[in-house]
Design a protein around this motif. Structure first.
Motif, PDB file in Angstrom:
ATOM      1  N   GLN A 119       0.620  -1.275  -0.290  1.00  0.00           N
ATOM      2  CA  GLN A 119       0.068   0.125  -0.096  1.00  0.00           C
ATOM      3  C   GLN A 119       0.790   1.131   0.281  1.00  0.00           C
ATOM      4  N   TYR A 120       0.388   2.153  -1.025  1.00  0.00           N
ATOM      5  CA  TYR A 120       1.084   3.577  -1.259  1.00  0.00           C
ATOM      6  C   TYR A 120       0.859   4.596  -1.119  1.00  0.00           C
ATOM      7  N   TRP A 121       0.369   5.979  -0.815  1.00  0.00           N
ATOM      8  CA  TRP A 121       0.013   7.361  -0.542  1.00  0.00           C
ATOM      9  C   TRP A 121       1.166   8.183  -2.485  1.00  0.00           C
ATOM     10  N   LEU A 122       0.200   8.379  -2.787  1.00  0.00           N
ATOM     11  CA  LEU A 122       0.250   9.224  -4.007  1.00  0.00           C
ATOM     12  C   LEU A 122      -0.030  10.463  -3.370  1.00  0.00           C
ATOM     13  N   VAL A 132      -3.651  10.400  -2.773  1.00  0.00           N
ATOM     14  CA  VAL A 132      -4.740   8.999  -2.845  1.00  0.00           C
ATOM     15  C   VAL A 132      -4.151   7.997  -2.010  1.00  0.00           C
ATOM     16  N   LYS A 133      -4.422   7.127  -1.663  1.00  0.00           N
ATOM     17  CA  LYS A 133      -4.191   5.614  -0.426  1.00  0.00           C
ATOM     18  C   LYS A 133      -4.479   4.461  -1.977  1.00  0.00           C
ATOM     19  N   ILE A 134      -3.419   3.974  -2.719  1.00  0.00           N
ATOM     20  CA  ILE A 134      -3.548   2.918  -3.408  1.00  0.00           C
ATOM     21  C   ILE A 134      -2.770   1.497  -3.358  1.00  0.00           C
ATOM     22  N   ILE A 136      -0.506  -1.726  -4.868  1.00  0.00           N
ATOM     23  CA  ILE A 136       0.174  -2.195  -6.058  1.00  0.00           C
ATOM     24  C   ILE A 136      -0.033  -3.826  -5.383  1.00  0.00           C
TER      25      ILE A 136
END
Length: 144
Positions: A119-122, A132-134, A136
């Motif tokens: 999980q990452y934050w853009l 936006v939290k995405i 991958i």
């Protein structure tokens, strides 16, 4: 509540409520207020007119402000003159709007690094977007 990144400084903080998006640092709060005012000026004609009238009244009460400011700050006045000359030259020699290339690069990532899952934050730094939290997940190219 889960920690989220501040759009201004990109540090993670725990918001006090679901509507809080900026951290409590004074610089971040100034950024938040400036964004709010910019949006308000663009969307509310009454607010914009009130701000214009307020500025006009202030300028009438302080007619020599800019002259005194330039005398007190000669280095800033000189810098502004130099930058204005550059802006004027760019405006005279600017290409057609259709030939201007944007800042953001939206190419797909071509590397096959498998360690990107998670999980990452853009967090945008140039474009006007919310963080936006995405999630991958890597997809194998040749499934077994």
């Amino acid at each position: 509540m889960e920690s989220v990144p501040c759009p201004a400084c990109s540090t993670f903080f725990i918001p006090r409520n679901k509507f809080q998006s900026f951290c409590l640092e004074p610089g971040c709060q100034r950024t938040r207020k400036a964004l709010w005012q910019k949006q308000k000026l663009a969307s509310d004609p009454d607010y914009k007119e009130g701000q214009r009238l307020s500025q006009k009244k202030w300028l009438q009460n302080n007619p020599d402000y800019w002259k005194k400011y330039r005398l007190r700050n000669p280095e800033k006045a000189g810098r502004n003159r130099s930058l204005q000359k550059i802006r004027n030259m760019k405006q005279q020699h600017s290409p057609k709007p259709s030939k201007i290339i944007g800042i953001a690069k939206m190419d797909a990532r071509k590397s096959r690094v498998q360690s990107l899952s998670g999980q990452y934050w853009l967090v945008p730094t140039v474009a006007k977007m919310d963080a936006v939290k995405i999630f991958i997940a890597t997809v194998p190219i040749n499934p077994p």
